[in-house]
Write an enzyme that holds these catalytic residues in place. Structure first.
Site, PDB file in Angstrom:
ATOM      1  N   HIS A 133       1.182  -1.013   0.164  1.00 35.84           N
ATOM      2  CA  HIS A 133      -0.215  -0.134   0.251  1.00 35.84           C
ATOM      3  C   HIS A 133       0.884   0.932   0.161  1.00 35.84           C
ATOM      4  O   HIS A 133       1.370   1.510   1.318  1.00 35.84           O
ATOM      5  CB  HIS A 133      -0.774  -0.220   1.368  1.00 35.84           C
ATOM      6  CG  HIS A 133      -2.039   0.893   1.515  1.00 35.84           C
ATOM      7  ND1 HIS A 133      -2.857   0.843   2.035  1.00 35.84           N
ATOM      8  CD2 HIS A 133      -2.036   2.340   0.912  1.00 35.84           C
ATOM      9  CE1 HIS A 133      -3.580   2.012   1.911  1.00 35.84           C
ATOM     10  NE2 HIS A 133      -3.128   2.872   1.029  1.00 35.84           N
ATOM     11  N   GLU A 184      -2.702  -1.362  -2.811  1.00 36.95           N
ATOM     12  CA  GLU A 184      -3.768  -1.056  -2.443  1.00 36.95           C
ATOM     13  C   GLU A 184      -3.060   0.594  -2.798  1.00 36.95           C
ATOM     14  O   GLU A 184      -2.181   1.224  -2.498  1.00 36.95           O
ATOM     15  CB  GLU A 184      -3.469  -1.423  -1.073  1.00 36.95           C
ATOM     16  CG  GLU A 184      -4.130  -2.797  -0.854  1.00 36.95           C
ATOM     17  CD  GLU A 184      -4.018  -2.667   0.698  1.00 36.95           C
ATOM     18  OE1 GLU A 184      -4.618  -3.950   1.062  1.00 36.95           O
ATOM     19  OE2 GLU A 184      -3.339  -2.364   1.649  1.00 36.95           O
ATOM     20  N   HIS A 221      -7.382  -5.759   7.428  1.00 36.75           N
ATOM     21  CA  HIS A 221      -7.652  -5.230   8.626  1.00 36.75           C
ATOM     22  C   HIS A 221      -7.593  -5.823  10.011  1.00 36.75           C
ATOM     23  O   HIS A 221      -8.173  -6.847  10.309  1.00 36.75           O
ATOM     24  CB  HIS A 221      -8.705  -4.071   8.264  1.00 36.75           C
ATOM     25  CG  HIS A 221      -7.854  -3.049   9.163  1.00 36.75           C
ATOM     26  ND1 HIS A 221      -7.269  -2.023   8.860  1.00 36.75           N
ATOM     27  CD2 HIS A 221      -8.123  -2.504  10.670  1.00 36.75           C
ATOM     28  CE1 HIS A 221      -6.279  -1.333   9.858  1.00 36.75           C
ATOM     29  NE2 HIS A 221      -7.390  -1.473  11.106  1.00 36.75           N
TER      30      HIS A 221
END
Length: 257
Positions: free
Chosen positions: A43, A74, A208
């Site tokens: 990310h 991401e 997450h």
């Protein structure tokens, strides 16, 4: 079997704290893949606090001949170029050509992803991004809360998959325990969301704060094709080692003791 994609952001964060090249993000990628991971996630954020554009390209080169490995990038699709050398999310997808682009509604100063897209209103700009990345060969996944109405909108605007934001589930298990009714109630909301997504023709990812403690419960959601795990995995690896930790997460996903 649910695929395990390992997020390497924290490896880059540790490297950046000291400067230089150690620990190596590409070496870490090879290690986790050798230990049983199915994919690599990064990310890259505009402030370059951890994964940098050159890491993204180095990983793309490393994985380009590995047809069995998914590269997942991401980020906020509306993050444009910055003066610090961040080229913009569009450019990263164009240059790296990942198998999957996971779009996240993060602000520049956001510490971590903590909510899904709100797709009420005008989504024309987001639709354009989805089509652009699909045209570059990427499956497009949208980071979403377990909200059935919002998931329906994700399908309507052309997403291929959703990634369920599992922070609230992880918090419930951490606070109340894996066998508590509140943890199971949270799980039920994610089960309903995943089933709804699949009925609409969407694939389902999740991520997450998933870890070896809550995965034995979360893995009951058969519709989840992939989980992306970074912080919890790297934190545990400080005690147990990276290879042993990836194998432990793999066993937790597979229901092995």
């Amino acid at each position: 079997m649910t695929a395990l994609s390992v997020n390497l952001n924290k490896v880059a964060l540790l490297r950046n704290a000291r400067g230089g090249h150690a620990p190596s993000v590409t070496d870490a990628a090879e290690t986790v893949l050798g230990a049983g991971a199915d994919g690599i996630t990064v990310h890259p954020r505009p402030d370059q606090r951890h994964i940098r554009p050159d890491d993204v390209l180095a990983l793309a080169r490393l994985l380009e001949s590995r047809s069995d490995v998914e590269f997942n990038i991401e980020g906020n699709p509306f993050a444009g170029p910055r003066d610090n050398g961040y080229p913009g999310f569009d450019a990263l997808i164009e240059q790296a050509r990942p198998q999957q682009a996971t779009l996240v509604p993060d602000g520049d100063n956001q510490l971590t992803s903590d909510h899904g897209f709100d797709l009420r209103g005008d989504n024309e700009a987001l639709i354009g991004k989805i089509r652009r990345y699909q045209g570059l060969g990427a499956r497009v996944s949208l980071f979403m809360d377990p909200d059935l109405e919002q998931i329906t909108r994700a399908r309507e605007i052309g997403a291929d998959r959703i990634e369920l934001f599992t922070g609230p589930f992880a918090e419930a298990v951490a606070e109340f325990g894996i066998d508590h009714p509140r943890s199971h109630a949270s799980l039920a909301s994610y089960q309903a969301a995943a089933r709804h997504a699949v009925e609409l023709g969407l694939g389902v990812n999740a991520g997450h704060d998933l870890d070896v403690d809550n995965l034995p419960l979360f893995r009951r959601i058969a519709e989840v094709s992939e989980v992306s795990i970074g912080h919890a995995l790297i934190a545990r690896a400080l005690d147990d080692g990276l290879i042993a930790t990836v194998r432990a997460f793999r066993r937790a996903l597979d229901g092995e003791s």
